[in-house]
Design a protein around this motif. Sequence first.
Motif, PDB file in Angstrom:
ATOM      1  N   LEU A  17       0.854  -1.180   0.000  1.00  0.00           N
ATOM      2  CA  LEU A  17       0.000   0.000   0.000  1.00  0.00           C
ATOM      3  C   LEU A  17       0.892   1.232   0.000  1.00  0.00           C
ATOM      4  O   LEU A  17       2.000   1.196   0.548  1.00  0.00           O
ATOM      5  CB  LEU A  17      -0.894   0.012   1.246  1.00  0.00           C
ATOM      6  CG  LEU A  17      -1.852  -1.168   1.402  1.00  0.00           C
ATOM      7  CD1 LEU A  17      -2.483  -1.153   2.779  1.00  0.00           C
ATOM      8  CD2 LEU A  17      -2.923  -1.118   0.335  1.00  0.00           C
ATOM      9  N   PRO A  18       0.440   2.352  -0.586  1.00  0.00           N
ATOM     10  CA  PRO A  18       1.253   3.571  -0.550  1.00  0.00           C
ATOM     11  C   PRO A  18       1.472   4.027   0.886  1.00  0.00           C
ATOM     12  O   PRO A  18       0.580   3.919   1.723  1.00  0.00           O
ATOM     13  CB  PRO A  18       0.416   4.601  -1.308  1.00  0.00           C
ATOM     14  CG  PRO A  18      -0.661   3.842  -1.986  1.00  0.00           C
ATOM     15  CD  PRO A  18      -0.812   2.534  -1.287  1.00  0.00           C
ATOM     16  N   THR A  38       6.220   2.400  -0.323  1.00  0.00           N
ATOM     17  CA  THR A  38       5.090   1.539  -0.002  1.00  0.00           C
ATOM     18  C   THR A  38       5.384   0.796   1.294  1.00  0.00           C
ATOM     19  O   THR A  38       6.535   0.663   1.711  1.00  0.00           O
ATOM     20  CB  THR A  38       4.829   0.496  -1.113  1.00  0.00           C
ATOM     21  OG1 THR A  38       5.975  -0.332  -1.239  1.00  0.00           O
ATOM     22  CG2 THR A  38       4.505   1.158  -2.437  1.00  0.00           C
ATOM     23  N   ILE A  39       4.326   0.355   1.908  1.00  0.00           N
ATOM     24  CA  ILE A  39       4.438  -0.539   3.057  1.00  0.00           C
ATOM     25  C   ILE A  39       3.757  -1.835   2.636  1.00  0.00           C
ATOM     26  O   ILE A  39       2.711  -1.826   1.998  1.00  0.00           O
ATOM     27  CB  ILE A  39       3.787   0.061   4.327  1.00  0.00           C
ATOM     28  CG1 ILE A  39       4.022  -0.854   5.516  1.00  0.00           C
ATOM     29  CG2 ILE A  39       2.328   0.363   4.129  1.00  0.00           C
ATOM     30  CD1 ILE A  39       3.664  -0.235   6.852  1.00  0.00           C
ATOM     31  N   ASP A  40       4.385  -2.929   2.930  1.00  0.00           N
ATOM     32  CA  ASP A  40       3.817  -4.246   2.682  1.00  0.00           C
ATOM     33  C   ASP A  40       3.614  -4.879   4.048  1.00  0.00           C
ATOM     34  O   ASP A  40       4.577  -5.204   4.731  1.00  0.00           O
ATOM     35  CB  ASP A  40       4.773  -5.069   1.815  1.00  0.00           C
ATOM     36  CG  ASP A  40       4.235  -6.449   1.500  1.00  0.00           C
ATOM     37  OD1 ASP A  40       3.417  -6.980   2.287  1.00  0.00           O
ATOM     38  OD2 ASP A  40       4.637  -7.016   0.474  1.00  0.00           O
ATOM     39  N   PHE A  41       2.371  -5.003   4.456  1.00  0.00           N
ATOM     40  CA  PHE A  41       2.093  -5.522   5.789  1.00  0.00           C
ATOM     41  C   PHE A  41       2.764  -6.872   6.016  1.00  0.00           C
ATOM     42  O   PHE A  41       3.307  -7.126   7.089  1.00  0.00           O
ATOM     43  CB  PHE A  41       0.581  -5.642   6.026  1.00  0.00           C
ATOM     44  CG  PHE A  41      -0.050  -4.320   6.328  1.00  0.00           C
ATOM     45  CD1 PHE A  41      -0.004  -3.798   7.602  1.00  0.00           C
ATOM     46  CD2 PHE A  41      -0.686  -3.606   5.335  1.00  0.00           C
ATOM     47  CE1 PHE A  41      -0.572  -2.568   7.888  1.00  0.00           C
ATOM     48  CE2 PHE A  41      -1.255  -2.377   5.614  1.00  0.00           C
ATOM     49  CZ  PHE A  41      -1.198  -1.855   6.889  1.00  0.00           C
ATOM     50  N   ASN A  42       2.744  -7.728   5.022  1.00  0.00           N
ATOM     51  CA  ASN A  42       3.344  -9.048   5.196  1.00  0.00           C
ATOM     52  C   ASN A  42       4.865  -8.972   5.289  1.00  0.00           C
ATOM     53  O   ASN A  42       5.475  -9.732   6.020  1.00  0.00           O
ATOM     54  CB  ASN A  42       2.915  -9.980   4.071  1.00  0.00           C
ATOM     55  CG  ASN A  42       1.449 -10.323   4.178  1.00  0.00           C
ATOM     56  OD1 ASN A  42       0.869 -10.278   5.259  1.00  0.00           O
ATOM     57  ND2 ASN A  42       0.830 -10.648   3.074  1.00  0.00           N
ATOM     58  N   ARG A  43       5.493  -8.058   4.598  1.00  0.00           N
ATOM     59  CA  ARG A  43       6.947  -7.911   4.650  1.00  0.00           C
ATOM     60  C   ARG A  43       7.383  -7.118   5.887  1.00  0.00           C
ATOM     61  O   ARG A  43       8.355  -7.471   6.547  1.00  0.00           O
ATOM     62  CB  ARG A  43       7.436  -7.191   3.380  1.00  0.00           C
ATOM     63  CG  ARG A  43       8.945  -6.941   3.348  1.00  0.00           C
ATOM     64  CD  ARG A  43       9.343  -5.941   2.264  1.00  0.00           C
ATOM     65  NE  ARG A  43       8.811  -4.620   2.603  1.00  0.00           N
ATOM     66  CZ  ARG A  43       8.325  -3.755   1.713  1.00  0.00           C
ATOM     67  NH1 ARG A  43       8.292  -4.054   0.431  1.00  0.00           N
ATOM     68  NH2 ARG A  43       7.850  -2.585   2.095  1.00  0.00           N
TER      69      ARG A  43
END
Length: 144
Positions: A17-18, A38-43
Motif C-alpha cells: 500500500l502507498p 510503499t508498506i507491505d504488511f506481510n513484509r
Amino acid sequence: MANIQIIQGDFKEKLELPLAEGLKAGFPSPAEDYSHETIDFNRDMIHNPEATFYGKVEGDSMMEVGICDGDIAVIDRSNEANSGAVVVGCLNGEFTIKFLELRHKKDGYIELRLANKDFKPIKITPEDDFFVWGVVVWTIKHWR
C-alpha cells in the motif's frame, strides 16, 4: 475482560500500500511531503510467517493502552514472552490478551495485568491451567 479470537493469516501474498510520510500530529503538512514509498504488511509487520497469527480483541480490559474491542492483534508465537510484554495467554481453556508480569515468579505465582482501572490483576498459580500462547507485536485499530 478482554478475550481474543485467533485467526490464521495467509502471509505469502504481497500486500503493498502507498505509505505517506511526514504525517504531523500538529499543523498539517503540504501534500508535496507525501512519499512514493510503499508498506507491505506481510513484509514489514510479519517477521515469522509460520508463527504469526491475527487475533480479534473482544472486551475492554486493555483499553487504557489503546487495545480496544474490535482491534486486531498481530501475534508472533516465536517471540519470547518477557515481563511487561503484551501477550496472548490461554487461561483455563480461554484465550486472553494482557500484560505479563513475572516479578512474583519466585513467590510461586505470576500475574496478568490489565489496562483498565476497573479490573484487578489476575493471579496465576501452579493450580491454574495457563500458558503464554504468543506475544503481541502489533495492533491494528479500526476507527470507523
